[in-house]
Scaffold this motif. Sequence first.
Motif, PDB file in Angstrom:
ATOM      1  N   ASN A  11      11.624  11.526  -9.395  1.00 35.66           N
ATOM      2  CA  ASN A  11      10.306  10.909  -9.452  1.00 35.66           C
ATOM      3  C   ASN A  11       9.713  10.579  -8.103  1.00 35.66           C
ATOM      4  O   ASN A  11       8.538  10.282  -8.004  1.00 35.66           O
ATOM      5  CB  ASN A  11      10.372   9.617 -10.267  1.00 35.66           C
ATOM      6  N   GLY A  12      10.543  10.598  -7.084  1.00 36.96           N
ATOM      7  CA  GLY A  12      10.026  10.275  -5.768  1.00 36.96           C
ATOM      8  C   GLY A  12       9.651   8.816  -5.628  1.00 36.96           C
ATOM      9  O   GLY A  12      10.030   7.980  -6.450  1.00 36.96           O
ATOM     10  N   ILE A  13       8.915   8.506  -4.593  1.00 35.02           N
ATOM     11  CA  ILE A  13       8.510   7.120  -4.352  1.00 35.02           C
ATOM     12  C   ILE A  13       7.006   7.027  -4.560  1.00 35.02           C
ATOM     13  O   ILE A  13       6.232   7.571  -3.778  1.00 35.02           O
ATOM     14  CB  ILE A  13       8.864   6.692  -2.917  1.00 35.02           C
ATOM     15  N   PRO A  14       6.577   6.340  -5.626  1.00 30.76           N
ATOM     16  CA  PRO A  14       5.142   6.264  -5.902  1.00 30.76           C
ATOM     17  C   PRO A  14       4.509   5.045  -5.251  1.00 30.76           C
ATOM     18  O   PRO A  14       5.205   4.199  -4.688  1.00 30.76           O
ATOM     19  CB  PRO A  14       5.110   6.122  -7.415  1.00 30.76           C
ATOM     20  N   SER A  15       3.227   4.997  -5.343  1.00 25.23           N
ATOM     21  CA  SER A  15       2.449   3.811  -4.977  1.00 25.23           C
ATOM     22  C   SER A  15       2.793   3.248  -3.608  1.00 25.23           C
ATOM     23  O   SER A  15       3.128   2.088  -3.462  1.00 25.23           O
ATOM     24  CB  SER A  15       2.655   2.698  -6.019  1.00 25.23           C
ATOM     25  N   ILE A  16       2.737   4.099  -2.593  1.00 27.17           N
ATOM     26  CA  ILE A  16       2.969   3.619  -1.236  1.00 27.17           C
ATOM     27  C   ILE A  16       1.728   2.856  -0.793  1.00 27.17           C
ATOM     28  O   ILE A  16       0.597   3.301  -0.991  1.00 27.17           O
ATOM     29  CB  ILE A  16       3.203   4.805  -0.290  1.00 27.17           C
ATOM     30  N   ALA A  17       1.973   1.713  -0.168  1.00 28.73           N
ATOM     31  CA  ALA A  17       0.841   0.904   0.302  1.00 28.73           C
ATOM     32  C   ALA A  17       0.079   1.684   1.368  1.00 28.73           C
ATOM     33  O   ALA A  17       0.659   2.499   2.068  1.00 28.73           O
ATOM     34  CB  ALA A  17       1.368  -0.399   0.885  1.00 28.73           C
ATOM     35  N   PRO A  18      -1.216   1.450   1.494  1.00 28.70           N
ATOM     36  CA  PRO A  18      -1.986   2.196   2.490  1.00 28.70           C
ATOM     37  C   PRO A  18      -1.554   1.861   3.921  1.00 28.70           C
ATOM     38  O   PRO A  18      -1.034   0.774   4.175  1.00 28.70           O
ATOM     39  CB  PRO A  18      -3.430   1.732   2.255  1.00 28.70           C
ATOM     40  N   MET A  19      -1.785   2.813   4.795  1.00 27.26           N
ATOM     41  CA  MET A  19      -1.506   2.604   6.198  1.00 27.26           C
ATOM     42  C   MET A  19      -2.485   1.556   6.715  1.00 27.26           C
ATOM     43  O   MET A  19      -3.627   1.488   6.273  1.00 27.26           O
ATOM     44  CB  MET A  19      -1.732   3.926   6.908  1.00 27.26           C
ATOM     45  N   SER A  20      -2.039   0.735   7.667  1.00 26.58           N
ATOM     46  CA  SER A  20      -2.914  -0.352   8.080  1.00 26.58           C
ATOM     47  C   SER A  20      -2.989  -0.467   9.589  1.00 26.58           C
ATOM     48  O   SER A  20      -2.147   0.058  10.320  1.00 26.58           O
ATOM     49  CB  SER A  20      -2.396  -1.671   7.507  1.00 26.58           C
ATOM     50  N   LEU A  21      -4.030  -1.145  10.017  1.00 24.70           N
ATOM     51  CA  LEU A  21      -4.164  -1.461  11.437  1.00 24.70           C
ATOM     52  C   LEU A  21      -4.722  -2.870  11.468  1.00 24.70           C
ATOM     53  O   LEU A  21      -5.893  -3.101  11.158  1.00 24.70           O
ATOM     54  CB  LEU A  21      -5.127  -0.483  12.105  1.00 24.70           C
ATOM     55  N   ILE A  72       6.387  -2.218   6.210  1.00 26.65           N
ATOM     56  CA  ILE A  72       5.793  -1.796   7.479  1.00 26.65           C
ATOM     57  C   ILE A  72       4.800  -0.680   7.212  1.00 26.65           C
ATOM     58  O   ILE A  72       5.164   0.387   6.730  1.00 26.65           O
ATOM     59  CB  ILE A  72       6.878  -1.301   8.453  1.00 26.65           C
ATOM     60  N   THR A  73       3.527  -0.952   7.497  1.00 28.17           N
ATOM     61  CA  THR A  73       2.539   0.097   7.292  1.00 28.17           C
ATOM     62  C   THR A  73       1.638   0.226   8.504  1.00 28.17           C
ATOM     63  O   THR A  73       0.701   1.012   8.499  1.00 28.17           O
ATOM     64  CB  THR A  73       1.653  -0.217   6.072  1.00 28.17           C
ATOM     65  N   ASN A  74       1.935  -0.516   9.555  1.00 27.74           N
ATOM     66  CA  ASN A  74       1.103  -0.460  10.739  1.00 27.74           C
ATOM     67  C   ASN A  74       1.105   0.949  11.320  1.00 27.74           C
ATOM     68  O   ASN A  74       2.146   1.541  11.568  1.00 27.74           O
ATOM     69  CB  ASN A  74       1.627  -1.448  11.777  1.00 27.74           C
ATOM     70  N   ILE A  75      -0.084   1.437  11.534  1.00 23.31           N
ATOM     71  CA  ILE A  75      -0.217   2.823  11.966  1.00 23.31           C
ATOM     72  C   ILE A  75       0.535   3.097  13.258  1.00 23.31           C
ATOM     73  O   ILE A  75       1.119   4.164  13.442  1.00 23.31           O
ATOM     74  CB  ILE A  75      -1.720   3.183  12.106  1.00 23.31           C
ATOM     75  N   PHE A 107       1.054   8.696   3.362  1.00 28.46           N
ATOM     76  CA  PHE A 107       0.118   7.588   3.197  1.00 28.46           C
ATOM     77  C   PHE A 107      -1.181   8.025   2.539  1.00 28.46           C
ATOM     78  O   PHE A 107      -1.788   7.283   1.788  1.00 28.46           O
ATOM     79  CB  PHE A 107      -0.172   6.927   4.551  1.00 28.46           C
ATOM     80  N   HIS A 108      -1.571   9.247   2.834  1.00 32.17           N
ATOM     81  CA  HIS A 108      -2.826   9.698   2.247  1.00 32.17           C
ATOM     82  C   HIS A 108      -2.689   9.902   0.752  1.00 32.17           C
ATOM     83  O   HIS A 108      -3.540   9.492  -0.029  1.00 32.17           O
ATOM     84  CB  HIS A 108      -3.292  10.985   2.915  1.00 32.17           C
ATOM     85  N   LEU A 161       9.786   4.719   2.738  1.00 30.24           N
ATOM     86  CA  LEU A 161      10.801   3.674   2.650  1.00 30.24           C
ATOM     87  C   LEU A 161      10.420   2.483   3.520  1.00 30.24           C
ATOM     88  O   LEU A 161      10.587   1.328   3.120  1.00 30.24           O
ATOM     89  CB  LEU A 161      12.160   4.224   3.077  1.00 30.24           C
ATOM     90  N   LEU A 162       9.899   2.775   4.719  1.00 24.94           N
ATOM     91  CA  LEU A 162       9.448   1.682   5.581  1.00 24.94           C
ATOM     92  C   LEU A 162       8.442   0.814   4.844  1.00 24.94           C
ATOM     93  O   LEU A 162       8.519  -0.408   4.855  1.00 24.94           O
ATOM     94  CB  LEU A 162       8.798   2.243   6.845  1.00 24.94           C
ATOM     95  N   ALA A 163       7.500   1.512   4.189  1.00 23.65           N
ATOM     96  CA  ALA A 163       6.457   0.765   3.497  1.00 23.65           C
ATOM     97  C   ALA A 163       7.016   0.039   2.281  1.00 23.65           C
ATOM     98  O   ALA A 163       6.669  -1.098   2.009  1.00 23.65           O
ATOM     99  CB  ALA A 163       5.339   1.708   3.088  1.00 23.65           C
ATOM    100  N   ARG A 164       7.920   0.714   1.556  1.00 24.42           N
ATOM    101  CA  ARG A 164       8.409   0.112   0.315  1.00 24.42           C
ATOM    102  C   ARG A 164       9.379  -1.023   0.582  1.00 24.42           C
ATOM    103  O   ARG A 164       9.258  -2.103   0.010  1.00 24.42           O
ATOM    104  CB  ARG A 164       9.116   1.189  -0.524  1.00 24.42           C
ATOM    105  N   ASP A 165      10.346  -0.773   1.494  1.00 23.86           N
ATOM    106  CA  ASP A 165      11.423  -1.745   1.642  1.00 23.86           C
ATOM    107  C   ASP A 165      11.190  -2.757   2.745  1.00 23.86           C
ATOM    108  O   ASP A 165      11.723  -3.848   2.719  1.00 23.86           O
ATOM    109  CB  ASP A 165      12.742  -1.011   1.902  1.00 23.86           C
TER     110      ASP A 165
END
Lengths: 367, 285, 373, 231, 243
Positions: A175-185, A113-116, A264-265, A106-110
Motif C-alpha cells: 500500500n505504500g505510504i499515503p497522505s504525506i504532509a505537504p512540503m513546507s517553508l 520533517i517537511t521543511n523544504i 510531496f507533490h 518517512l521523514l514526514a510521517r515519523d
Amino acid sequence: MSKSMGAVKQAIPAEIGGYMDVAMGSSGAAVEAVSGRKVLPIVEGVVLVAALIAPLVLQDYLTVFATRVIILALFALSFDLVWGYAGIMSFGQALFFGSAGYGVALLARDLDITNIFLVLPAGTLIGLTFALLLGGFLLLGRHPSSVIFVSLGTLTGSYAADRLARGWYYLGGQNGIPSIAPMSLGGYEFTEGPAFYYLVLGILVVVYLFCRFLVRSQFGLALAGLRENEQRIAFFGYKAQHLKAIIFAIGGAIAGLAGSLYAFHEGFVWPNMVGVVVSTQVVLYVLFGGSGTLIGAVIGTIIVEGVSFWLSDNYRDIWPIILGVLLLLVILFRPLGLISFVLGERERVGSFGAKPRARAKEKRNAP
Amino acid sequence: MANVFVAAFEILSFGAIIVLIVLGLGIIASMMGIFNFAQGEFVLLGAYITYLAYAKGLPIWAGMVAAPFVVGALGFVLEALIIRRFYAAPIVAMLGTYALGLIIREAVRGLIGGFYLTVPEPIGGSIDFGTIHISAWRFTIIVITLLVMAGCYLLLSRTSFGLRMRATLENPSLARASGISTPLMYGATFAFGSALAGLAGALIVPVFSLYADLGLRFLIQGFVAVMVGGVGSFIGPVAGAGVIGTLSAALPWIMAPVVADVLVFVLAIVFIKFRPQGLIAGKGV
Amino acid sequence: PAPWANAAEAPIKVGIATDLTGPIAYAGNADANVAKMVIKEINAAGGLLGRPLELYIEDTASNESVAVGNVRKLIQRDKVDMVLGGITSSMRNAIKDPIVARGKTLYIYPQLYEGKECTPYLFCTGPTPAQQCDEFIPWLIKNGGKKFALPSANYVWPHTLNVYARKVIESNGGEVVFEEYYPLDQVDFSATVNRIISNKVDVVFNTVIPPGVGPFFKQLYEAGFLKNGGRLACVYYDENTLNINQASEIEGLASCLDYFKVLTKENPFDAKIQAAYEKDFPGNFLFAAGSAATGTYRGLKLWEAAVKEAGKIDRESVAAALDHAKIAEGPGGPAEMVPGKRHCKMKMYTAVAKGGNYEIVARSEGLVDPKEC
Amino acid sequence: MPEFLDIKHLDAGYGRSQVLFDVTLGIPWRGGVAVLGRNGAGKTTLMKTIVGELPAWKGEVAFDGRDISRRATQERVRAGIGYVPQEHSVFARLSVRDNLAVGSLAKKDASAVDRVLTIFPKLGQRLDQPAGTLSGGERKMLAIGRAMLGDPKLLLLDEPTEGVWIGVIEEITERLIALAKDIAVIIVEQHLDLALRVADYAYVLDRGRVALQGEAGEVRSNPELMRYLAP
Amino acid sequence: MLLEAAGIKKVFGKLTALDGAALTVGENEFHGLIGPNGSGKSTLMKCIAGAEVPTQGKVSFVNTDITAFTPTERARAGMSLKFQITSVLPSLTLYDNILLALQAQSSLFDLVFSRTRGALHDQVMTMLTQFRLANRAFDAAAALSHGQQQWLEIAMALAGKPKLLLLDEPTGGMSLEERRVTGELLQPIKRHCSLVIVEHDLDFIRDICDRLTVLDQGKVLASGTVSEIQANQSVQEIYLRRA
Ligand SMILES: Nc1ncnc2c1ncn2[C@@H]1O[C@H](COP(=O)(O)OP(=O)(O)OP(=O)(O)O)[C@@H](O)[C@H]1O
Ligand SMILES: Nc1ncnc2c1ncn2[C@@H]1O[C@H](COP(=O)(O)OP(=O)(O)OP(=O)(O)O)[C@@H](O)[C@H]1O
Ligand SMILES: [Mg+2]
Ligand SMILES: [Mg+2]
C-alpha cells in the motif's frame, strides 16, 4: 559533415542500412548546423518559454499535471546523464527516485520533517548514497562491466527493491505510504498548484544548466570517450571507472531530488516507485525524446506523459495498446528519438574543442 | 524419505519449467545479441493459442502442437518487419521489444477480458506411488523439456545452421561475404526462439492458467538466468535457468518465501559480478 | 431523455475512478458498468433533486501514479460532486488524499478490504474482515476441521485479515498450524503444499491471490488435499475466480461474500438487477461481489438515499446524511450505514463450489456488523 | 568479348560523400590485377562496392556477363566472388575451426581445409582458439584461407599481407601467383613488388579516380607512379 | 633503464605465448621488436602496457615495479600504447580524439572547469597538421580509411607526451613512401621519449631503431644493436625458415 554521417552508417552492416538511413537522415537544416550547436539552444529556449507560460494558459488541474511532468522530466534528466552521456544503462534508475521518495515520506510521517530545506537535500543525499553503493558494486572492479551486465544489474536491483518494499511492513508494504504532509517553508505549505509548479521548474532549470555545463566541459568529452570505448580511454590514463561511478552518483542524486519532490507533490509513495515499471518508464521518456541531448529527455517526458494523458481520456479501453504502437513507431523510425527531427547526429555528439568560429577558420586554412 | 522425493520432484519440475521458458530467450540473446522483452508475450501467445483450441472444442494437444508453429511464424514476420532494424543498437532493441510486448500483452488482455482462465492438461491427474502423489503433467513437462533441450543442442552443434547463425551474429557483413544469407538467418533464428517460447507457453498454461501477465511474470527471472548462465552459448542460459529455477523453488523449503524471493536475485547479481562470463563461458554451442 | 423537473439546473456529477485497464481491468470495467446502469436507472426515474446525474469515468490503470493524475481530472476539471472507486487498497491509499484531503470531495470505496480505513468523508460499502469471518469461520470449523493453515500473499489485506481470522479461529476452538506470506507473483507452492499435507491441515484459509492461487490450488489438488477431505476457503472467491482452476481442483471451496449469483434464484430483487446488468452489458465483465460490483451498486444507492435526504449536494450535508443512510434493497439484500462508522451493515452468504458453480450453504440471520472504526 | 568483371563509370561513396568517381576497369578471366594508391585513395571502397557491401551510386558492375550491381552480397559471393576484407576479416568469437567451416559451407570437401592447413601450418595449431585472439598475422592467414575455401572464380584481396611475417608473405605470394593461373585475382597491396609479381596488370587510384593503368611492368617503371603513392 | 621487463611468461590455456621473454629499453632509445607471426610481440607489448596480466614475470618502469599496476596507472606513469588493431573512438571527431588523449591526465577539477581548453587547441591542431589530418579535423574518426586511422592512432599515442611509447605495427597498410614519412614524424620525439616498435618491415626498423629484440616462439632469440642482430646466425635462420 556529410562524410561523417556516412561514416557512422558504414560502421553498421549494410543490412540494417535502412535503419541507419532513418537514423541519420536528418533534415537539411540540421546539416547546416555542422560544427556549432545551433539547433539545440533554440529548442531549449522554446521549451523554456513554453514551460514558463504554461500555468498562465492551463487550467488548474493541468498545471498540477504539468508539475508532475516537470518532476518526471527532472528524473529523466538524471537518466539521460547516465545513459546518454556515459553509456551506463541504468535500468534501475527508479531505485534512487523511489528510495528518496520513501525516505522523505518517512521523514514526514515519523519525524514530522517537511521543511523544504531539509527534505530536498535529504532526498538528494539518499539518491546519491544508493547510487554510490549500487554503482560502486556494479561499476568498479577489475574488469570493466559490460553494458548488458550493468543494465540487468540495475534492473535486478530495482526489481529486488520493489519486492522488498512490497514485503516490508514498516514501509506500508504493497500500500505504500499515503497522505504525506505537504512540503513546507516556515508556515507556508507547498500544495499542488502554480507555486509548486514554478518551484520545480526553477529546480529543473538549475539542474539542467548544471548538467549542461558538466557535459559540455572536458569532463563531458571524457564521458563521450567512455561511452565509445571504455578500455581505450583507460589506456590514455583516464580513471574510467571512477568517472563512471561519479556520473552515476550524480545521476542518482538528481533522481533522488526528483523523487522527493514527487513524493510531496503526489502525497504518497508506493512500491512501483522504486520498481521496474517506473525504471522502464524513464528509459522510455529519454529514448523517445532522444538520448544524449538533455533537452531530449525533457521533451520525451512531456510528450509521453502528455500523450498518455490524452489517450487515456479519449481511447479509454485501448490506450495502452495505442501508446505501445506509438512508442514502437518512434523507436523504429526515429531510433535517436524525436529530437533527431531537428538535430543532426554530429550536433548531438557535439564537439568539445575550440569555438565554432575558430574551427571554421581552421577548416579554411587547412591544406 | 518420501518427503525428500516429493521435494526433489517439485523443485526439479519448476526448474524444468524455467528452463523451457528461457530456452528461446537464451537463443535469441546468445545468438542474436538481443534481449527480447517481448519474449514473455510469445510465451503468452503460445498459451493463448492452446486456450483457443480448448475453447473451440479442439483437442488440447492440437493447440499445443500448433502453438510453436504459429508463434514461430509470427516471430519470423516480426523479425522482418521490426526486429531487423535493431541489431546495431541492443538497448534500443530492448525498448522496441518492450513496446512490442506491451502491444501484444494488452491485445491479449483485451481478448481474454483480463481474466484468469483454466486450460486442462491433456494428461491430467497424478502419478501415485503409495502415499506419494506427483503431478502427471509436471512429469510430462520435465520429459519434454529434456527432449527439446537435446534437440536444440543437436541442431546447433551438429548442423551447419548453428554455425551460420553464430557467424551471422558475430560479423554480419563478413558472413555475407562468406555467402551466408544473413536476413534469412536472422529471421530463422528469431522464429526458432519464438517458437520455443510458444511451446513453453503451450506446455505451462495448464499449470499456471491463462492470464495476460503470464509471460511477464517470468521475464526478469529469465534475463537473470541468461546472465547467470552466460550469454553467447546455448548451454549457458539453459544452465542458468536450471540454477535459478531450482533455487527459487528450493529456497522456500528452508526459509521465509518473501526472503527467498529477494535472495535469489541478490545471489544471482553477486554471482554475475564475480563471474561476469557466467556459469559457462560463451564457448562452443 | 427524461423530462427534468429542474432541467435548468446543472446536472449532478458523479465521478468513477476505477481500473479500466491493467491486470484487474475485469473488475474495474464491471464496476464502471454497474455505475452506468445505476445512473441510468436514477435518471430514468427523474434524476436526483430534480437534476440529472452525469457520469464521469476515469481509468486508474492499476498504476497509482496514473490514477492520481486522472483523479485530479475528476476533481479539478470535472468538479464532480462525489467519487466512487478504487479497487485495491493501495489504489485507495493513493487516491484518497487527492479526493478527500486536497480535493475536498466525498469518496466511496466499494471493495471488500482489510478494514481500518477511518478517514472522514471516506465511506466503505464492501465487506470487512468481521463480516467475512464472524460467521464463516465457525462454519468452516464445523464443516472442515479445527486445523487451519493461512497461506497468504504478502500485502496488507491478508496480513490484517489474518489477524482477525486467527482471533476468530482460536476463540472457536480452532488452531492455526501456520501462517505464511509469499511474494505476490509467486507461482510455485511446493514447499507450502508439502507443509499442508504433512501437517494434516483441515482447512486452507487462503489469501493467496492470482496469479499464484491457480497453481497453488492445483498443486494442493494434485497432492491429494481434497481427496483426503481437506477444505479450501477463500473469502474473495466469486464467479470471476471460478475459472482459474478446473472445477474438480476446487471442489468444495467455500467462500463468504455479500452476494452470489445463485441468489437470483431465491431473491427477486437480485434477479432483477442481475438481469438488468446482463441485458445492458452482456459479455465478460460479471456482476460479482469480489470485484466490487456489488459494493459499487450499494454505494451509489446509499449515496442516492443520502442526497435525497439532505436535499442538497454539498459534501457536508451529503456526508451527514450518508452517515446513517439505508437502502431496503440491494444485491444480497438490504444495507445500512453504521452511524459514525462510515462502514456498512449487510447480509453475508457462505457458498461452496460444486462442479463449477456455487451453492449457498449458510447465510447470516440479519445484517452483519462491520465492526470498524 | 566482355571482361570477366566489367566495371563501367562507377561512382560510389558513403552517405553523402562520394569517394569513387567514374571508375572504369576490366578484370580478365584469369590472372592478377593490382589496385594501388595512397592511403585514402579509395581502394577499399572499390573492393566493397564490387562485393556489394556498398551500393554503387552510378555505373555498372557486370560479373560473368551479368549485371550484379543490384544483387545482395551473399548472392555475389555464391556466384563466385571471394573477398578478404582489410579489417574485421575473421569471425572473432568463432574458433579457427569454425571460421574455416564457414569458408567451406558451400561445399562438403573436407580435404580443402587440410590444404589450407598445409599452406598455413600455424593455423593447425590454433584450431580451437577464438579467432579474435589470434595474432595479427595469424588472422590474415585465416582470412585468406577462409576465402580460398570458397573456391571463388574471382578473389578480392584487400592488403592480405599487412602484418604478415616476411617468410609467410613469400609463401602467400607464390600461392597467389599459382592461383592467378586459374582464376581472377584482384589484389590491393602496399608491397609494390609483391603486388606486381602477382599481377599482370595494374590500376592506380588517386582520390577515387583511375590515374594510371597498364601492364604491371609498365606501371612499375612509370615515373608518375611514385607521385601517386606518396602521401 | 627506463623499462625493464624480465622473465615474462604468458600462458593462454594450453598455449604458452611468452616464455620468459625480457625487454629492456633505455632513455631516449628506439627499440625494435621483431619476430615471426605469433611469436608473442603483441602479447609482450600488452603485458607491458597492462592490457594483459603476465602469468609470471616482472615489469619495472622508471625504477618502479609496475607489475600490479592497472593500465590507467601505467598510462599515468608515462606509458602509451597504440594497439595493433586500430581503436580510435569512431563517432568523435579527430579533433576530439586527440583532445581526449591530450588531457587524459588532467585532474577532475580541470576537466570540469575546462581550464585547459584554450591552451590545448594549438597543440591539437599542430598534431593533426603534422599527421596530415588537419583538413579532416571535424570529421568523425570512423570516416577515415584504414591507413588514416593508423596515423590518427599514432598521433593519439603521442599526444599524452609519454616517456615510453609502445607502437604495435604502426605502419600496417601504409605504402613505402608513407612509411618513410611516418619514420620522419617519429624521429623528433627521440628527444623526450623512448619507443618500442613492432614491425615486420626490416628496412623501416633499421632506419629508425637503435636496438632490436627478436622474439621467436615466446622467447628472446637475440637482442642487441641493429648491426649485431643483422649478423646474428640464429636470426638469419628464422628469416629463412618459412611460416
Ligand atoms: N565509413 C566511411 N565514411 C565516410 N568516409 C569514408 C569511410 N571510409 C572511408 N572513407 C573515406 O573514403 C576515402 C577512401 O577510403 P578507402 O578506405 O577506400 O581508402 P583506401 O584506399 O583503402 O586507404 P588505405 O590505404 O588507408 O586503406 C577516404 O578519404 C576515407 O576518409
Ligand atoms: N587471448 C589469447 N588466447 C589464446 N591465445 C592467444 C591469445 N592472445 C594471443 N594468443 C596467441 O599467442 C601467440 C602470440 O600472439 P601475439 O599476438 O603476441 O603475436 P605477435 O608476435 O604479435 O604476432 P603478429 O606478428 O602476427 O602480430 C599467438 O599464437 C596467438 O594465437
Ligand atoms: Mg583500405
Ligand atoms: Mg602482433
